[in-house]
Design an enzyme around this catalytic site. Sequence first.
Site, PDB file in Angstrom:
ATOM      1  CE  LYS A  95      45.356  36.459  44.918  1.00  0.00           C
ATOM      2  NZ  LYS A  95      44.120  35.546  44.185  1.00  0.00           N
ATOM      3  CG  ASP A 119      45.405  36.197  41.041  1.00  0.00           C
ATOM      4  OD1 ASP A 119      44.251  35.925  41.383  1.00  0.00           O
ATOM      5  OD2 ASP A 119      45.667  37.403  40.707  1.00  0.00           O
TER       6      ASP A 119
END
Length: 444
Positions: free
Chosen positions: A125, A165
Amino acid sequence: MNYVERVLEELKRKNPNEPEFHQAATEILTGLAPVTARHPEYEKAALLERFVEPERVILFRVPWTDDNGCVHVNKGYRVQFNSAIGPYKGGLRFHPSVNLSIMKFLGLEQILKNSLTGLPIGGGKGGSDFDPKEKSDLEVMRFCQSFMTELYRHIGQDTDVPAGDIGVGGREIGYLFGQYKRIRDEHVGVLTGRGLSYGGSLVRTEATGYGLVYMAEEALACRGDSLAGKTAVISGSGNVAIYACEKAAALGAKVVAMYDSNGYVYDREGIKLDVVKRIKEVERGRIKEYAARVKGTEYHEGCKGIWTIPCDVALPCATQNEIDLESANALIRNGVKLVAEGANMPTTLDGIKAFQSAGVVFLPAKAANAGGVATSALEMAQSSGRMYWRFEEVDAKLKHIMVSIYHNMDNAAKEYGVAGDFVAGANIAGFMKVADAMMAHGIV
Ligand code: NDP
């Protein structure tokens, strides 16, 4: 103190001031207790200790210049958490709240989510505390170029493949990809969520929202029920929320409320998604404008009130910890039957317990929102094969994956004596494959 408790205590001691990371680790490791009890070899190999420690954390400076010539500096992050089953894969988040704790919670979740898809992708991430809201396209471009000027050396189509995201959509992926290609002189699938004209996959934009609804429909079907005729509340009005709303409505549900970080709209007749899309996708405006354009609808400042609206199905699709115990109890009092998490960790730990004790079907994020990353992996397959699949083909694969994930977590929960606990089931089903691979690789 058992193995899981010991690892959790150590994790909190070694990583103070990381509350989101502690929360995610607590949820995951608690669900894995029956697994470690059945596999004492994991403790000998310090498997959980290694599982909760990222393989690599990259922190960097991102300087950029605004349209007035002022220089700004943001923090850049990439957490390469676990590559046991495939290259690191996970989105980039651009939001002022981004910090190491949030990056690590998202990365840890991502390992199990990616494993659940059944596809060969590890967990990672990244992101920045940069806020793309109210920035010009040129400012966003300069920021993305600066971000990629450092990130490019750490990623690659077989190493680490970021995606979008919160705050990172098609525009940002385009600028990031353009800069990567310019520096490396290679046109490869190093990012997913790319535009259709330069290697993107059909259905990727819709995938997380559609996948969420496919899983909700399957869970209801297994109970002799369906979404048709149900009232739904969806939080957020970004990528995941919009396409969850589209698919829920297509399956006959009536979505009556949505929000952004300022407030929520309530439309008893059912949200007109074309209006939301115009405000959010075209004008980059605020959800408040919906109430000004659609007669008979209400706008309320603040987000929390959305969970007091009576509904059968709640789909939190904005951000972490948006449903706390109080909101969970309000939903339960109003008769909610199913909660499926589109956002990552949108429900607090006590909120989850309340839903489960009340017999609400609770589908946790790492399973329910895995459709996005699954379709990203399908995009990677298309990129490396230099081919494109039709919309219907990708959509059918997505649906198949979501239905399979549902049954895998259901079966894992049954196998470990916690039938109906999909939180534990998803953690167990996701973990087993990663654990097998980590054991096979030796102490690395
Ligand atoms: P977007 O940036 O497209 O949309 C985010 C939405 O959530 C916006 O409406 C935003 O409102 C709202 N929001 C963000 N932060 C807050 C906050 N603190 N309080 C209230 N509302 C907030 O992001 P996505 O739709 O892509 O992501 C939403 C969630 O889904 C995230 O948790 C993400 O991690 C998760 N997810 C996304 C995937 C994807 O494919 N995109 C895949 C899997 C999970 P505002 O515009 O006012 O900020």
